[in-house]
Design a protein around this motif. Structure first.
Motif, mmCIF file in Angstrom:
data_model
loop_
_atom_site.group_PDB
_atom_site.id
_atom_site.type_symbol
_atom_site.label_atom_id
_atom_site.label_comp_id
_atom_site.label_asym_id
_atom_site.label_seq_id
_atom_site.Cartn_x
_atom_site.Cartn_y
_atom_site.Cartn_z
ATOM 1 N N ASP A 258 -2.550 0.575 11.848
ATOM 2 C CA ASP A 258 -3.145 1.901 11.711
ATOM 3 C C ASP A 258 -4.178 2.189 12.794
ATOM 4 O O ASP A 258 -4.740 3.276 12.858
ATOM 5 N N ARG A 259 -4.409 1.216 13.675
ATOM 6 C CA ARG A 259 -5.328 1.422 14.798
ATOM 7 C C ARG A 259 -4.606 1.279 16.139
ATOM 8 O O ARG A 259 -5.211 1.005 17.161
ATOM 9 N N ILE A 260 -3.288 1.485 16.102
ATOM 10 C CA ILE A 260 -2.480 1.509 17.328
ATOM 11 C C ILE A 260 -1.759 2.844 17.361
ATOM 12 O O ILE A 260 -0.920 3.126 16.506
ATOM 13 N N GLU A 261 -2.079 3.694 18.303
ATOM 14 C CA GLU A 261 -1.495 5.023 18.410
ATOM 15 C C GLU A 261 -0.544 5.100 19.600
ATOM 16 O O GLU A 261 -0.660 4.330 20.554
ATOM 17 N N VAL A 262 0.377 6.051 19.527
ATOM 18 C CA VAL A 262 1.297 6.323 20.630
ATOM 19 C C VAL A 262 1.094 7.760 21.075
ATOM 20 O O VAL A 262 1.059 8.672 20.250
ATOM 21 N N VAL A 263 0.945 7.960 22.374
ATOM 22 C CA VAL A 263 0.800 9.308 22.923
ATOM 23 C C VAL A 263 1.795 9.448 24.074
ATOM 24 O O VAL A 263 2.033 8.510 24.833
ATOM 25 N N VAL A 264 2.418 10.618 24.177
ATOM 26 C CA VAL A 264 3.404 10.871 25.224
ATOM 27 C C VAL A 264 2.689 11.311 26.505
ATOM 28 O O VAL A 264 1.879 12.245 26.495
ATOM 29 N N HIS A 265 3.003 10.612 27.595
ATOM 30 C CA HIS A 265 2.385 10.872 28.901
ATOM 31 C C HIS A 265 3.506 10.857 29.948
ATOM 32 O O HIS A 265 3.886 9.802 30.458
ATOM 33 N N PRO A 266 4.094 12.021 30.246
ATOM 34 C CA PRO A 266 5.307 12.076 31.063
ATOM 35 C C PRO A 266 5.165 11.486 32.467
ATOM 36 O O PRO A 266 6.148 10.985 33.029
ATOM 37 N N GLN A 267 3.965 11.534 33.043
ATOM 38 C CA GLN A 267 3.810 11.078 34.425
ATOM 39 C C GLN A 267 3.824 9.551 34.550
ATOM 40 O O GLN A 267 3.994 9.022 35.653
ATOM 41 N N SER A 268 3.640 8.830 33.470
ATOM 42 C CA SER A 268 3.662 7.359 33.467
ATOM 43 C C SER A 268 2.700 6.763 34.489
ATOM 44 O O SER A 268 3.004 5.773 35.154
ATOM 45 N N VAL A 269 1.535 7.364 34.609
ATOM 46 C CA VAL A 269 0.503 6.850 35.521
ATOM 47 C C VAL A 269 -0.579 6.117 34.730
ATOM 48 O O VAL A 269 -1.036 5.051 35.126
ATOM 49 N N VAL A 270 -0.987 6.689 33.598
ATOM 50 C CA VAL A 270 -1.889 6.000 32.675
ATOM 51 C C VAL A 270 -1.009 5.150 31.768
ATOM 52 O O VAL A 270 -0.221 5.678 30.989
ATOM 53 N N HIS A 271 -1.121 3.846 31.880
ATOM 54 C CA HIS A 271 -0.150 2.973 31.221
ATOM 55 C C HIS A 271 -0.534 2.606 29.795
ATOM 56 O O HIS A 271 0.337 2.215 29.020
#
Length: 412
Positions: A258-271
């Motif tokens: 519950d303390r691991i989140e997923v966020v979509v980042h299309p540029q794949s620069v912030v890993h």
């Protein structure tokens, strides 16, 4: 989040004794002809003063490339999983060696495991799939630093791996976990509030579930930012890969789901990012190039200069972040449930998915049918074998059942 249970944390470094600490670091590369393996070989060839590869392993389908790598690196041993590849491999080695001594050739399903326990400093496990579990365990038991790109071995054998790994003995290679690994150095374990795992979103991130129904294998194999093998590429399109990475992050860093989140980042620069209890967030950023996390893993705790190009701060750039659509992409939530169940459930999840990906590529399953079928197999599996009593045989039996059941369901 006890530090002693953290398999990979930059504040807990485990370095085996090396016979010549001033010389190049001796490496074994497993899965050398795959995407991770070929890029690792590139890193090594550009840094001969830092690294020496003593052995390579591969499945056996690309013997010309394997022979080329072996000769270029001057390895002592080469292993292939397919015994039928031995003859063509020996011929390719002889043709490329130009009269130089040929490496020892090992063959069979246990050959990579044998190499993983051989004399070296670090073992890069770049094998795809749960067949990487035995080599992972062998490397850890032998006291090697495990440079882990084979996330499946940790996921399906979590308790088994945690039982033998010393704190800090595993250095992750996934770009997301390498990012977390680096960002975690910015605070103590007690100061970590959450891990934020970024996802490119794959080629279909803006589509609804209804729009995903007719996706073709050709479309799914066209990843917008990363060049990977077919299974990993499809897993990225379904976000199963991100679900596996959530489980991996939980096991590596001992952070609750519950303390691991997923966020979509299309540029794949912030890993990926780590949020600390004071509200500060540390992010690791670099252009999408796997040579950077590979070099970090091979060289840790030292960085390898110019491993890959950095960000060009002289040019304007926009980085976007979007919430994950769990309706269109239910794989991440399913992975959380599987990870919470523990035991053999992750092995069932992973094995069923591999079969469903194969069925999709063959035109047997629709794209949305991949995760739907995996969910059915997981539900039928029920309460898994769990706890410290989990054995390799438990994992193998669960995988065998899951594969068979997934094939049955896919066939309709």
């Amino acid at each position: 989040m006890g530090g002693m249970n953290s398999l990979a944390h930059p504040q807990s470094r485990f370095t085996p004794v090396v016979r010549d600490p001033q010389g190049p670091r001796e490496l074994v590369i497993l899965g050398s002809t795959g995407s991770i393996g070929t890029q690792a070989v590139d890193v090594v060839l550009r840094n001969p003063d830092r690294f020496e590869v003593v052995a390579l392993s591969a499945a056996g389908g690309r013997v010309e490339l394997l022979a080329e790598q072996a000769v270029a690196l001057g390895v002592r041993a080469v292993a292939v999983a397919d015994p039928a590849a031995v003859g063509p491999l020996r011929a390719a080695l002889a043709a490329k060696a130009g009269g130089a001594p040929l490496p020892e050739v090992l063959a069979g399903p246990d050959a990579a495991t044998e190499l993983a326990a051989s004399e070296c400093h670090s073992v890069l496990n770049g094998i795809t799939g749960s067949i990487g579990l035995a080599p992972t365990l062998a490397a850890l038991r032998a006291g090697r630093v495990l440079v882990l790109a084979n996330k499946e071995s940790l996921i399906v054998g979590g308790p088994l791996v945690k039982a033998v790994a010393k704190p800090g003995q595993i250095v992750p290679v996934d770009s997301e976990h390498a990012a977390l690994f680096q960002a975690l150095a910015g605070g103590t374990r007690a100061e970590v509030r959450k891990l934020v795992v970024t996802a490119s979103g794959g080629p279909f991130r803006t589509r609804t579930r209804e729009q995903l129904a007719g996706v073709t294998p050709t479309e799914a194999l066209a990843h917008p930012t990363w060049a990977m093998g077919p299974v990993v590429t499809i897993n990225s399109a379904t976000l199963v890969n991100k679900g596996l990475e959530v489980i991996e992050a939980h096991l590596l860093y001992d952070v609750p789901f519950d303390r691991i989140e997923v966020v979509v980042h299309p540029q794949s620069v912030v890993h990926s990012m780590v949020e600390f209890t004071d509200g500060s967030t540390l992010a690791q950023a670099s252009p999408p190039d796997m040579r950077m996390p590979i070099a970090l893993g091979l060289g840790w705790p030292d960085r390898v200069p110019d491993a890959a190009p950095g960000c060009d701060w002289t040019k304007a750039a926009t980085w976007e972040f979007f919430p994950l659509d769990d309706v269109a992409f239910p794989a991440v939530e399913l992975a959380r449930e599987v990870g919470t169940l523990g035991g053999t459930a992750p092995a069932v999840f992973n094995a069923a998915n591999e079969e469903c990906v194969d069925a999709f590529l063959k035109g047997v399953l629709p794209f949305t049918g991949i995760v739907d079928t995996v969910a059915k197999v997981v539900a039928e599996h029920g309460t898994p074998a769990a706890g410290t009593s989990l054995t390799v045989e438990d994992v193998l039996q669960a995988e065998h059942w899951a594969r068979a059941r997934a094939r049955e369901l896919a066939a309709g």
